[in-house]
Scaffold this motif. Structure first.
Motif, PDB file in Angstrom:
ATOM      1  N   GLN A   1     -45.617   6.228 -46.893  1.00  0.00           N
ATOM      2  CA  GLN A   1     -45.337   6.770 -46.025  1.00  0.00           C
ATOM      3  C   GLN A   1     -44.714   8.246 -46.094  1.00  0.00           C
ATOM      4  N   ASP A   2     -44.074   7.379 -45.311  1.00  0.00           N
ATOM      5  CA  ASP A   2     -42.543   8.308 -44.588  1.00  0.00           C
ATOM      6  C   ASP A   2     -41.717   8.610 -45.979  1.00  0.00           C
ATOM      7  N   ILE A   3     -42.178   7.102 -46.924  1.00  0.00           N
ATOM      8  CA  ILE A   3     -40.305   7.818 -47.705  1.00  0.00           C
ATOM      9  C   ILE A   3     -41.404   8.837 -48.463  1.00  0.00           C
ATOM     10  N   ARG A   4     -42.249   8.435 -48.810  1.00  0.00           N
ATOM     11  CA  ARG A   4     -43.028   9.555 -50.089  1.00  0.00           C
ATOM     12  C   ARG A   4     -42.788  11.024 -49.846  1.00  0.00           C
ATOM     13  N   ASN A   5     -43.192  11.520 -47.631  1.00  0.00           N
ATOM     14  CA  ASN A   5     -43.156  12.675 -47.462  1.00  0.00           C
ATOM     15  C   ASN A   5     -41.710  13.161 -47.807  1.00  0.00           C
ATOM     16  N   ALA A   6     -40.602  11.983 -47.665  1.00  0.00           N
ATOM     17  CA  ALA A   6     -39.853  12.624 -46.836  1.00  0.00           C
ATOM     18  C   ALA A   6     -38.183  12.783 -48.676  1.00  0.00           C
ATOM     19  N   VAL A   7     -39.130  12.468 -49.547  1.00  0.00           N
ATOM     20  CA  VAL A   7     -38.438  12.545 -50.893  1.00  0.00           C
ATOM     21  C   VAL A   7     -40.074  13.580 -51.699  1.00  0.00           C
ATOM     22  N   ALA A   8     -40.802  13.251 -51.697  1.00  0.00           N
ATOM     23  CA  ALA A   8     -42.202  14.621 -52.607  1.00  0.00           C
ATOM     24  C   ALA A   8     -42.383  16.037 -51.582  1.00  0.00           C
ATOM     25  N   GLY A   9     -41.720  15.505 -50.366  1.00  0.00           N
ATOM     26  CA  GLY A   9     -41.864  16.113 -49.656  1.00  0.00           C
ATOM     27  C   GLY A   9     -40.705  17.663 -49.344  1.00  0.00           C
ATOM     28  N   GLU A  10     -40.337  16.854 -47.853  1.00  0.00           N
ATOM     29  CA  GLU A  10     -39.021  17.558 -47.265  1.00  0.00           C
ATOM     30  C   GLU A  10     -38.228  17.698 -48.373  1.00  0.00           C
ATOM     31  N   MET A  11     -37.356  16.550 -49.307  1.00  0.00           N
ATOM     32  CA  MET A  11     -36.157  16.949 -50.241  1.00  0.00           C
ATOM     33  C   MET A  11     -36.775  17.879 -51.243  1.00  0.00           C
TER      34      MET A  11
ATOM     35  N   LYS B   1     -32.618  10.033 -43.985  1.00  0.00           N
ATOM     36  CA  LYS B   1     -32.870   9.583 -42.998  1.00  0.00           C
ATOM     37  C   LYS B   1     -34.038   8.396 -43.682  1.00  0.00           C
ATOM     38  N   ALA B   2     -34.550   9.316 -44.325  1.00  0.00           N
ATOM     39  CA  ALA B   2     -35.555   7.620 -45.758  1.00  0.00           C
ATOM     40  C   ALA B   2     -34.716   7.000 -45.686  1.00  0.00           C
ATOM     41  N   VAL B   3     -33.514   7.133 -46.205  1.00  0.00           N
ATOM     42  CA  VAL B   3     -32.411   5.443 -47.019  1.00  0.00           C
ATOM     43  C   VAL B   3     -33.037   4.929 -45.366  1.00  0.00           C
ATOM     44  N   PHE B   4     -31.815   4.835 -43.986  1.00  0.00           N
ATOM     45  CA  PHE B   4     -32.045   5.268 -42.988  1.00  0.00           C
ATOM     46  C   PHE B   4     -33.077   4.056 -42.185  1.00  0.00           C
ATOM     47  N   ALA B   5     -34.592   4.857 -42.780  1.00  0.00           N
ATOM     48  CA  ALA B   5     -36.183   4.189 -42.127  1.00  0.00           C
ATOM     49  C   ALA B   5     -36.071   2.913 -42.929  1.00  0.00           C
TER      50      ALA B   5
ATOM     51  N   GLY C   1     -41.546  -5.808 -51.530  1.00  0.00           N
ATOM     52  CA  GLY C   1     -42.492  -5.290 -52.100  1.00  0.00           C
ATOM     53  C   GLY C   1     -42.664  -3.882 -52.386  1.00  0.00           C
ATOM     54  N   THR C   2     -42.550  -4.015 -50.596  1.00  0.00           N
ATOM     55  CA  THR C   2     -43.136  -2.177 -49.808  1.00  0.00           C
ATOM     56  C   THR C   2     -42.113  -1.934 -50.164  1.00  0.00           C
ATOM     57  N   LEU C   3     -40.633  -2.573 -49.551  1.00  0.00           N
ATOM     58  CA  LEU C   3     -38.854  -1.925 -50.452  1.00  0.00           C
ATOM     59  C   LEU C   3     -38.730  -1.429 -51.475  1.00  0.00           C
ATOM     60  N   TYR C   4     -39.313  -2.522 -52.680  1.00  0.00           N
ATOM     61  CA  TYR C   4     -39.209  -2.266 -53.808  1.00  0.00           C
ATOM     62  C   TYR C   4     -40.099  -0.694 -54.455  1.00  0.00           C
ATOM     63  N   ARG C   5     -41.506  -0.335 -53.538  1.00  0.00           N
ATOM     64  CA  ARG C   5     -41.478   0.868 -53.723  1.00  0.00           C
ATOM     65  C   ARG C   5     -40.555   1.783 -53.308  1.00  0.00           C
ATOM     66  N   CYS C   6     -40.451   1.286 -52.449  1.00  0.00           N
ATOM     67  CA  CYS C   6     -39.969   3.031 -51.643  1.00  0.00           C
ATOM     68  C   CYS C   6     -37.855   3.251 -52.004  1.00  0.00           C
ATOM     69  N   ILE C   7     -37.743   1.701 -52.734  1.00  0.00           N
ATOM     70  CA  ILE C   7     -36.089   2.140 -53.422  1.00  0.00           C
ATOM     71  C   ILE C   7     -36.646   3.279 -54.735  1.00  0.00           C
ATOM     72  N   ILE C   8     -37.738   2.668 -55.393  1.00  0.00           N
ATOM     73  CA  ILE C   8     -37.507   3.334 -56.818  1.00  0.00           C
ATOM     74  C   ILE C   8     -38.230   4.700 -56.246  1.00  0.00           C
ATOM     75  N   ASP C   9     -38.754   5.171 -54.943  1.00  0.00           N
ATOM     76  CA  ASP C   9     -39.037   7.058 -54.746  1.00  0.00           C
ATOM     77  C   ASP C   9     -37.440   7.128 -54.619  1.00  0.00           C
ATOM     78  N   LEU C  10     -36.731   6.451 -54.124  1.00  0.00           N
ATOM     79  CA  LEU C  10     -35.590   6.822 -53.247  1.00  0.00           C
ATOM     80  C   LEU C  10     -34.234   7.141 -54.542  1.00  0.00           C
ATOM     81  N   ALA C  11     -35.066   7.036 -55.878  1.00  0.00           N
ATOM     82  CA  ALA C  11     -33.773   7.098 -56.928  1.00  0.00           C
ATOM     83  C   ALA C  11     -33.636   7.101 -57.821  1.00  0.00           C
ATOM     84  N   ILE C  12     -35.397   7.979 -57.951  1.00  0.00           N
ATOM     85  CA  ILE C  12     -36.065   9.019 -58.794  1.00  0.00           C
ATOM     86  C   ILE C  12     -35.692  10.456 -57.436  1.00  0.00           C
ATOM     87  N   GLY C  13     -35.662  10.544 -56.282  1.00  0.00           N
ATOM     88  CA  GLY C  13     -35.345  11.371 -55.126  1.00  0.00           C
ATOM     89  C   GLY C  13     -33.920  11.653 -56.344  1.00  0.00           C
ATOM     90  N   LEU C  14     -32.956  11.223 -56.342  1.00  0.00           N
ATOM     91  CA  LEU C  14     -31.807  11.308 -56.968  1.00  0.00           C
ATOM     92  C   LEU C  14     -31.027  11.706 -57.719  1.00  0.00           C
TER      93      LEU C  14
END
Length: 516
Positions: free
Chosen positions: A388-398, A416-420, A446-459
């Protein structure tokens, strides 16, 4: 569908090869265009070269060539820069195109039909380098007592017959535009400058020349060529098929954003809206005047010998690294500085050590310990909280900061989401879980995998090649690489995808020897 979005850069004056400032603007516009596509918009992105004017004619004479030959040679360098920096324009417009001559003449005739043009005699100060007229009150004194423009460029006293545009008649309408639509000029500091300038009074504008012939002919006055800024600004219409009522014109005009340097805000926010008002055309929604990119704190100039070829930086450090640095390092709208050391430091600390290492460690553990089979995200409280934190960071704040053109702030939320994620790795220690609790290790990975996907989409808008290669390796379909997919928290990880041996997407950089 989020509708249409039309973004333009200023068209570059090709009397020399591209410098880092040209690259900065082109990359920023490309980031915006890619981001808007991720939001679901139908995007039109235009750039190009401004090939007419006295400055081009003089440069060609100096080089003993023709203005057209010079324009052909130099525009090729700007096209190569855009292509080399992965700037995905839809239209690269050259003002020497016949379609542009027709569009410029059509705009002229529309202004003339409105009674805003008249023939008179021009006497005043003109800067060839700026292609701009200046009032006596605007001039500054040089070190030798000579008169200079506000930009510090030489001016010359010019006397010739000229067509004039009744700019003075638009003072109150322009002030009302700035007041009622503050978003028209951004950032706020640029708007304040233009309000002060227009409030001081506007004089009618000389818009044709007879002392040279390299430009668009004035309809009905063949001995006159249009003032280069009338011609140049029209490019934003030309690319959509104006004066024809094309589908592109209907879909994309008025422009959502003219992205320009702060030194040409006056032309875009005083002259351009007045021309459009006169011609009965809608006004662009926003003109954003970004700052300058300084070389170790100094403005680049040939006399200082510090002019940087952006393609040399891209070749040395990588296109995606350079793009990331330009968007991350400088608060958009303000001046900023760059150096090879700063590029290497930013890339190593954030792209290589933080995000690249996170992706490489996670994917390598899945490849080695799970045979490349991607597990679903975990459902423990810590897993759900991180997702949820990663989703909020990328699809919200970013996302919000990118919509506001605050790229450095948006990327701050991203890192900051990467650091989290890295803190989660340290806390969960999947390498230890491999021996003590393999099923929990799989949930963590599996959790990290999904977070990395969201971070890569944002980038993707910033580092399109690297982010896309990572998402390809992770089995994410091209149609799933947008903000809607992140926001929905779409179903976990790609099913039936088996990882291959991962390779680093952002290797560490070393400083070139000459800068150490």
């Amino acid at each position: 569908m989020a509708g249409s979005y039309y973004i333009t850069t200023a068209i570059s004056y090709p009397n020399g090869k591209p410098h880092i400032g040209h690259a900065y603007e082109a990359v920023a516009a490309d980031v915006i265009a890619r981001f808007q596509r991720q939001l679901g918009c139908k995007v039109r992105f235009q750039t190009g070269t401004d090939e007419h004017g006295l400055k081009m004619a003089q440069k060609a004479r100096e080089l003993e060539t023709t203005p057209q030959a010079l324009a052909d040679e130099m525009s090729a360098y700007f096209i190569a820069m855009c292509d080399g920096l992965n700037v995905g324009y839809d239209k690269f417009l050259r003002t020497t195109e016949q379609a542009h001559h027709r569009a410029s003449q059509a705009l002229w005739q529309a202004m003339e039909a409105n009674g805003d043009l008249y023939l008179d005699r021009y006497e005043g100060w003109y800067s060839v380098r700026d292609e701009a007229y200046y009032d006596e009150s605007e001039l500054i004194e040089g070190e030798g007592g000579e008169k200079l423009s506000p930009q510090g460029t030489p001016v010359e006293w010019t006397v010739e017959e000229s067509w004039f545009f009744r700019l003075s008649a638009y003072q109150e309408r322009l002030l009302a535009l700035y007041r009622d639509h503050p978003e028209f000029i951004q950032p706020d500091s640029r708007r304040n400058e233009m309000v002060a300038f227009v409030s001081g009074g506007l004089r009618d504008l000389s818009i044709s020349r007879t002392s040279f012939d390299w430009g668009v002919r004035v309809p009905g006055s063949d001995e006159h060529v249009m003032y280069v800024w009338v011609d140049a600004l029209t490019n934003y219409l030309t690319g959509l098929g104006y004066p024809e009522q094309t589908e592109d014109f209907a879909s994309f005009w008025p422009a959502n954003l003219h992205l320009i340097g702060k030194d040409i805000v006056r032309f875009h926010t005083v002259y351009w809206p007045a021309f459009l008002m006169s011609a009965g055309l809608p006004l662009p929604k926003t003109v954003f005047g970004h700052g300058f990119l300084l070389n170790r704190g100094q403005k680049e100039s040939k006399s200082l010998g510090n002019v940087t070829d952006p393609m040399e930086l891209a070749d040395r450090f990588g296109v995606d690294v350079l793009r990331y640095f330009l968007m991350r390092e400088v608060a958009f709208g303000q001046d900023g500085s760059y150096s090879p050391e700063a590029i290497v430091l930013r890339s190593n600390s954030e792209l290589a050590n933080s995000f690249g290492n996170l992706a490489q460690r996670t994917l390598s553990m899945i490849f080695k310990n799970l045979g490349g089979e991607v597990p679903p995200p975990g459902d423990a409280p810590a897993d759900i909280a991180l997702l949820q934190d990663i989703r909020n960071a990328v699809a919200g704040e970013m996302r919000q900061q990118f919509e506001n053109l605050s790229f450095s702030t948006g990327l701050d939320a991203w890192i900051k989401a990467v650091f989290a994620c890295n803190a989660y790795v340290d806390e969960m220690a999947p390498w230890a879980l491999r021996k003590t609790d393999p099923s929990r290790m799989a949930q963590v990975l599996g959790t990290l995998y999904r977070c990395i996907i969201d971070l890569a989409i944002g980038l993707i808008p910033v580092t399109p090649d690297a982010a896309s290669r990572l998402l390809d390796a992770m089995g994410v379909a091209p149609g799933d690489r947008d903000y809607d997919w992140i926001s929905r928290g779409s179903s976990g990880n790609p099913a039936q995808h088996r990882l291959e041996q991962p390779s680093p997407i952002f290797p560490r950089l070393e400083l070139p020897e000459e800068t150490v």
